[in-house]
Scaffold this motif. Structure first.
Motif, PDB file in Angstrom:
ATOM      1  N   THR A   1      -8.430   1.292  -3.649  1.00 26.83           N
ATOM      2  CA  THR A   1      -8.181   2.485  -2.846  1.00 26.83           C
ATOM      3  C   THR A   1      -8.975   2.444  -1.559  1.00 26.83           C
ATOM      4  O   THR A   1     -10.052   1.849  -1.489  1.00 26.83           O
ATOM      5  CB  THR A   1      -8.554   3.769  -3.620  1.00 26.83           C
ATOM      6  N   LYS A   2      -8.436   3.087  -0.536  1.00 24.13           N
ATOM      7  CA  LYS A   2      -9.104   3.247   0.753  1.00 24.13           C
ATOM      8  C   LYS A   2      -9.046   4.727   1.134  1.00 24.13           C
ATOM      9  O   LYS A   2      -7.968   5.291   1.320  1.00 24.13           O
ATOM     10  CB  LYS A   2      -8.422   2.406   1.833  1.00 24.13           C
ATOM     11  N   GLU A   3     -10.210   5.334   1.210  1.00 18.28           N
ATOM     12  CA  GLU A   3     -10.294   6.751   1.561  1.00 18.28           C
ATOM     13  C   GLU A   3      -9.862   6.953   3.011  1.00 18.28           C
ATOM     14  O   GLU A   3     -10.328   6.251   3.910  1.00 18.28           O
ATOM     15  CB  GLU A   3     -11.724   7.229   1.387  1.00 18.28           C
TER      16      GLU A   3
ATOM     17  N   SER B   1      -4.756  -1.738  -7.536  1.00 16.47           N
ATOM     18  CA  SER B   1      -5.329  -0.395  -7.741  1.00 16.47           C
ATOM     19  C   SER B   1      -6.503  -0.102  -6.815  1.00 16.47           C
ATOM     20  O   SER B   1      -7.192   0.909  -6.974  1.00 16.47           O
ATOM     21  CB  SER B   1      -5.763  -0.183  -9.201  1.00 16.47           C
TER      22      SER B   1
ATOM     23  N   LEU C   1      -3.726   7.313 -10.334  1.00 19.36           N
ATOM     24  CA  LEU C   1      -3.663   5.879 -10.063  1.00 19.36           C
ATOM     25  C   LEU C   1      -3.501   5.095 -11.364  1.00 19.36           C
ATOM     26  O   LEU C   1      -2.755   4.116 -11.436  1.00 19.36           O
ATOM     27  CB  LEU C   1      -4.929   5.424  -9.346  1.00 19.36           C
TER      28      LEU C   1
ATOM     29  N   TRP D   1       0.824  -1.199   0.000  1.00 18.49           N
ATOM     30  CA  TRP D   1       0.000   0.000   0.000  1.00 18.49           C
ATOM     31  C   TRP D   1       0.866   1.259   0.000  1.00 18.49           C
ATOM     32  O   TRP D   1       1.891   1.331   0.679  1.00 18.49           O
ATOM     33  CB  TRP D   1      -0.923   0.028   1.216  1.00 18.49           C
TER      34      TRP D   1
ATOM     35  N   HIS E   1      -3.586   3.559  -1.580  1.00 21.38           N
ATOM     36  CA  HIS E   1      -3.823   2.795  -2.803  1.00 21.38           C
ATOM     37  C   HIS E   1      -2.947   1.552  -2.831  1.00 21.38           C
ATOM     38  O   HIS E   1      -1.778   1.580  -2.424  1.00 21.38           O
ATOM     39  CB  HIS E   1      -3.557   3.660  -4.046  1.00 21.38           C
TER      40      HIS E   1
ATOM     41  N   SER F   1      -7.872   9.674  -9.684  1.00 24.13           N
ATOM     42  CA  SER F   1      -8.164   8.511 -10.509  1.00 24.13           C
ATOM     43  C   SER F   1      -7.160   8.405 -11.654  1.00 24.13           C
ATOM     44  O   SER F   1      -6.644   7.328 -11.950  1.00 24.13           O
ATOM     45  CB  SER F   1      -9.588   8.610 -11.059  1.00 24.13           C
TER      46      SER F   1
ATOM     47  N   VAL G   1      -5.560   9.371   0.345  1.00 21.65           N
ATOM     48  CA  VAL G   1      -6.088   8.101  -0.111  1.00 21.65           C
ATOM     49  C   VAL G   1      -4.966   7.063  -0.096  1.00 21.65           C
ATOM     50  O   VAL G   1      -3.872   7.317  -0.603  1.00 21.65           O
ATOM     51  CB  VAL G   1      -6.642   8.211  -1.559  1.00 21.65           C
TER      52      VAL G   1
END
Length: 265
Positions: free
Chosen positions: A40-42, A38, A260, A17, A33, A257, A31
Motif C-alpha cells: 500500500t501507498k498512503e 498487497s 485489502l 495498482w 494498493h 486492512s 490509499v
C-alpha cells in the motif's frame, strides 16, 4: 497529510495498482494498493468531525484540495453510514425492495441508496444525496461497499466452523460482528462514552447471542491503548480474548486492512 506527489510515479501503472477510499463522519482516507503484492501507498489522510448530512461537502472539499487522487485507477469505496440494514439477498430484486427493507428501520427521504451484495446477504445503506453522482463522475468506481463488509467477510472466512466475535475499537465507536459455524449472528456499529461503556456493549452482545464463555473467541482490532484497557475486564468473562492485529491501528486502518485482505484472497 498528502503524499500524492511523492508516490504518483510508483503507482502510475493502473493495471497493477488500485485506489481505495474510506469515507466517514470522522474523516477521509485514500490509499493506493498493489493488487498482486498487497503493498500500500498512503495518499491522503484528512481527519474531520461532521454530520452525515455535511459529509458530501467535506468530501468534495478534500478531493478538490487533493486533486492528485483523481486518476484512472479502479477505485473501491468504503462508506461508513449509520443508516443500514442487513437482509437476505433473495429478498432484493429491485431498488424498491431495498427501500422497503431499510425503511423498516430507518426513515429515508432523498438519501442515496446503496446495496452492497455479499452473496447470500446484502448490506443496504444510505448516504446524503449527491454522494453517488459525485463519486461516479470523479473516480473510476469499481465497487462501493459498507464499512461493515470487510469485517463480516473476514470473520466468516476465519471462523466458519466455530463461534467468534470480532470488534474494531476506536476512542468512541465499535464495529462488532459475530458468527457461529459460519452463520452471521450480528453486525453493528455502536457508539460508546468510555471504556466501561465499551466493555458493557461487547459483553451485552456476547450474552444476548448466548456465545460460549469458555470456547468462543473474541478478536479485538484497533487502538492499542483502548484494547489494553478493555481486555482485562473482558477476560474475566470470556476465556479467549486476543488481538486480531498486534500492531496499533486505528478503526479506519483496521477496515482498510481487512478490505485489502478480502480483496486479495
Amino acid at each position: 497529510m498528502n503524499n500524492i506527489k511523492d508516490i504518483e510515479h510508483e503507482v502510475a501503472d493502473t493495471s497493477r495498482w488500485g485506489l481505495m477510499l474510506y469515507i466517514s463522519t470522522k474523516g477521509f482516507r485514500a490509499v493506493f494498493h498493489n493488487r498482486t503484492t498487497s503493498e500500500t501507498k498512503e495518499a491522503v489522510t484528512y481527519p474531520w468531525e461532521c454530520s452525515e448530512s455535511e459529509l458530501i461537502h467535506r468530501l468534495q472539499e478534500a478531493v478538490y484540495e487533493h486533486s492528485g487522487i483523481v486518476t484512472d485507477h479502479a477505485t473501491t469505496v468504503i462508506i461508513e453510514s449509520s443508516h443500514f440494514v442487513i437482509a437476505p439477498s433473495r429478498l432484493i430484486d429491485s431498488e424498491e425492495d431495498a427501500e422497503q427493507l431499510i425503511a423498516t428501520i430507518h426513515t429515508i427521504k432523498d438519501e442515496d441508496l446503496w446495496v452492497d451484495n455479499m452473496g447470500d446477504k446484502s448490506i443496504i445503506f444510505t448516504t446524503a444525496p449527491g454522494m453517488d453522482s459525485f463519486l461516479r463522475r470523479t473516480f473510476i468506481v469499481d465497487k462501493v461497499i459498507s464499512h461493515l463488509h470487510p469485517l463480516i467477510k473476514q470473520i466468516e472466512k476465519e471462523h466458519h466452523n466455530d463461534e467468534a466475535m470480532m470488534a474494531i475499537l476506536r476512542q468512541d465507536r465499535i464495529d462488532i460482528a459475530a458468527v457461529r459455524n459460519g452463520q452471521l449472528l450480528l453486525a453493528n456499529t455502536i457508539d460508546y462514552r468510555d471504556i466501561n461503556d465499551a466493555t458493557y456493549h461487547i459483553l451485552n452482545a456476547w450474552q444476548i447471542l448466548e456465545c460460549d464463555q469458555t470456547r468462543g473467541q473474541l478478536r479485538l482490532i484497533g487502538d492499542r491503548e483502548t484494547r489494553e484497557k478493555i481486555t482485562p475486564t473482558l477476560e474475566k468473562f470470556i476465556t479467549y480474548v486476543s488481538p486480531f492485529h498486534a500492531e496499533n491501528i486505528s478503526r479506519i486502518e483496521g477496515a482498510i486492512s481487512l478490505t485489502l485482505k478480502t480483496l486479495n484472497s
